[in-house]
Design an enzyme around this catalytic site. Sequence first.
Site, mmCIF file in Angstrom:
data_model
loop_
_atom_site.group_PDB
_atom_site.id
_atom_site.type_symbol
_atom_site.label_atom_id
_atom_site.label_comp_id
_atom_site.label_asym_id
_atom_site.label_seq_id
_atom_site.Cartn_x
_atom_site.Cartn_y
_atom_site.Cartn_z
ATOM 1 N N GLU D 51 0.715 -1.065 -0.468
ATOM 2 C CA GLU D 51 0.014 -0.219 -0.054
ATOM 3 C C GLU D 51 0.865 1.635 0.178
ATOM 4 O O GLU D 51 0.110 2.532 -0.910
ATOM 5 C CB GLU D 51 -1.327 -0.270 1.103
ATOM 6 C CG GLU D 51 -0.280 0.014 2.463
ATOM 7 C CD GLU D 51 -1.205 -0.570 3.592
ATOM 8 O OE1 GLU D 51 -2.868 0.347 3.488
ATOM 9 O OE2 GLU D 51 -0.869 -0.947 4.410
ATOM 10 N N VAL D 52 2.078 1.278 0.327
ATOM 11 C CA VAL D 52 2.805 2.453 -0.091
ATOM 12 C C VAL D 52 3.272 3.037 -0.838
ATOM 13 O O VAL D 52 2.886 3.610 -1.445
ATOM 14 C CB VAL D 52 4.205 1.711 0.909
ATOM 15 C CG1 VAL D 52 4.885 0.717 -0.088
ATOM 16 C CG2 VAL D 52 5.055 2.678 1.098
#
Lengths: 292, 292, 252, 252
Positions: D51-52
């Site tokens: 998700e980064v």
Amino acid sequence: MTMAEAIARFVPDGSTVAIGCALEPLIPFAAGHELIRQRRKDLELVGPISDSLFDEIIGAGCVRRITAAWIGNVSGGLGHCYRRAAEQGIPRSIEVHDHTNFSISMALWAAAWNVPYVPARTLLGSDILRTNPNIKAVDGLVHVNAVRPDVTILHVQRCDEHGRAHAWGPLGISEEAGLAAERVIVSCEELVDEAVTLSDPNRILLPESKVAAVVHEPGGAHPAPVQGFWKRDHALDNAYADESRTPEGYDAWLQRWVHDVPDRKAYMKMVDADSIRITGRRPSEPANFADE
Amino acid sequence: MTMAEAIARFVPDGSTVAIGCALEPLIPFAAGHELIRQRRKDLELVGPISDSLFDEIIGAGCVRRITAAWIGNVSGGLGHCYRRAAEQGIPRSIEVHDHTNFSISMALWAAAWNVPYVPARTLLGSDILRTNPNIKAVDGLVHVNAVRPDVTILHVQRCDEHGRAHAWGPLGISEEAGLAAERVIVSCEELVDEAVTLSDPNRILLPESKVAAVVHEPGGAHPAPVQGFWKRDHALDNAYADESRTPEGYDAWLQRWVHDVPDRKAYMKMVDADSIRITGRRPSEPANFADE
Amino acid sequence: MSDYTEQELMIAVASREIRDGELVFVGMRLPIIAYGVARNTHAPKARGLFEVGLMRDHAATTYLGTMGDPPNVVGALWATRMSNVMALMAQGHVDLGFIGGAEVDRFGNLNTSYVGPPERPRVKLPGSGGGADIAILSKRWVTLMTHERRRLVERVSFVTSPGHGDGSPGWRRRHGLLGGGPAAIITTLCVFRFPSEGGEAYLDSVHPGHTVAEVRESTGWEVKVDADVTETPAPTVNELREIRLRAAAGSR
Amino acid sequence: MSDYTEQELMIAVASREIRDGELVFVGMRLPIIAYGVARNTHAPKARGLFEVGLMRDHAATTYLGTMGDPPNVVGALWATRMSNVMALMAQGHVDLGFIGGAEVDRFGNLNTSYVGPPERPRVKLPGSGGGADIAILSKRWVTLMTHERRRLVERVSFVTSPGHGDGSPGWRRRHGLLGGGPAAIITTLCVFRFPSEGGEAYLDSVHPGHTVAEVRESTGWEVKVDADVTETPAPTVNELREIRLRAAAGSR
């Protein structure tokens, strides 16, 4: 401009501040520590997951409200200062507007496009809909209300004096946070000539018209990593997680790492920089921007 | 894969096709001409401003519906084939869903995030709200309904065989069009090793999981420009604007530049490539992606 | 006084609409040239936004067929997505925009979509492009067009890009339009301007060699003439040099 | 049989949840290691989303404190914005997600927000992060946690990441959740699974050296035991080598 000047000029008490927008890398710890040193009050912190930075700033009593997806220590788990503030009002009580990573991004895109909300498919069936007044269920969707930071603070690899920032690696919600903000403070590992930044306008993260201050601050993200410059300092991050378990432990940490430190240059002398400095080279293949 | 194979496999009759998403540069003219050569029928074309590409495809009778902001010749003004189709149903009548540049982008972001609409501040007070059934005024805003292309076709500077595309210069709505689409066809000036594309993951435009076909097609955007590779061929673009004024002129143009041409390689032999080839070097400053 | 074409005069007049330090949403063709002229004359601190996805300070010096031509990218301050450029405009950061028009009415409403009924138009025009976005969201905007009775009409049959609507005070505010609306119509004969609070266009200046009477008879509405209507200042030698530098190569 | 820790067993079990060719939404800590193990054993064609803002094929071989650590970026297939990664998940392209939990109930609902009343919690937990997004949008997901009675509760007091809600058939569909919901709960003692149509967790396998009775007494709900409950297969030598390769450097 120095970090002290940038924070003094552009982050008054009561500001809504987006910081730590790349989730784990490029976290502007130096800026956060300067907020604490200048004893800012009543801040609203906006972000996704900001490693331990939010926990540190909360512990120092600077924060009135949290609008974020996750507050803790990425390696250690629970955020002890966050817990004390939310559970016992120590050092002060805080208001929490819970988000998810997806919803905080949508809230910032809504602000960037100047609309009151953006719809999303997340949060359906979650009790966060009960605790966050700015997210509403509307016929099978949620409407995520706009969140507009007064200032967004970003740490990047390089920037020129005009505010043209080059950042690389995963960027999280840095772009929407910058576009949504009234103004942006950029701290950078390298202050470069515009010949460097303008050689690759696609890598320029934000329009210079949003950038109010550029601070040359090597190591400004420590202990978070910076691709091409710094590895993550796991040991130091873990140390904070342990020391902050008790108010006394946190206060000692704060004294040693923030209040007794005049600036980032002095701070970086206190860490084992050689053990985390990235010395290798993996240059990106150039793109040819020629026009003739 | 050849362009002929890519179009045959991934763009059946009746498809909704986003193409020309960078507005003026990187327009996939080669792909458009192949759509015409394969006599595709009942296409819905989606885009912002696609220079004369949409006009060409409309003139060939491939198009059922236009969902776009502007159809004409960027240098010449009115789109003559577009006019004949809309005014007289020649060669066939078309349905028009008018958009603005901003609204078509929002329609694609809505599809990318899988929500039915995204709100916007544009189009208030415009009669486009009366003619486009997919944009509605809702308490002081407009809701722009999602537009999901079956396929988005992009031309880029370089790409590897796995579909990792590097594009630079202004990108218009390329990113949201690619993310919104069921699948993506990429044509590129250079087919490169993954060592090149993976050296700069931030420049990779789309996830490879969206890319169904990669076509090595030098000159695939002519007469549109490609930063670092081709200037815009003003003369040829103007010639089309003139020749397409009459059905006969258009048919002659079509015969000469599309039907009588087997593929892009042969097409590029017909143009004065040396007069538009970019030979200079303005390399972007590398970013260091090292991790240790 | 040096000789000049009516296009050159229009470009010079358009360039003067740009104030120093402003963020300008630059359209295609004439406005691209006008922006370059302004940057190199009276507005050295202006910045240009291009919907293709660019921000620039100094203008390209070679001819541009489109805003996406390679010379417009070299030296750009930002190469990005269109939606990011639109975000700045939606936030009210764009001081001035340029829109090309096929048809304009006395209230500054533009039609670039349909002449005649949309379901069976007599003329299908290219459409909005970014025009409606600029008309609704920029702080103020200007349109350029050839002065013909069929183009300057009492009311446009289709409003692609809203100006001051029906001309009633506060029409834009009532309909939720964020920007200030049209500031001027620059034609081949004259310059019309609008009261700051909106409403109806008035004749502000007539181009050298033309008359108010000529304007009246080539305009589709009852022209309101400003008390101190003037003659449009001719392009200066400076302006002409800058214009020709950019127009020469590719003007058709 | 080689010796191993309960963490190593959990990682091995988690890695087996990943099928070859799947797109996996990888969380922090244990799942990062599990993904690497799967890639180098039975799922060489799996891809990971972080998700980064990353997509990867092969996993980094060095220890990662976070998914944003530099070794996780080298060789990445895409470095982008989080909202782009979330777009893929919202479109149903994510086959499997991992979520860490503090509290889970018999219907797979997770609480990572508040123990006690939100306005004055007994324990303020870190919050959703991307957890609720994964729980709602991925095709199926798995959670890992220490098996304690206070963590595996009858009903969570606060639903951060919805599982099968109140356990009634079709609860997720009725509430508009796009993904399929929880597939398994991997604890330090056992593996719970869920019926494909949702509903209540059942005990699928018990880890070596532990018993059903032990599971019953450390679980806060009346445990439903599958007819053919088995023993969880121990980590293979291969799996252990891959796990230790990644865990060694930085495990605390």
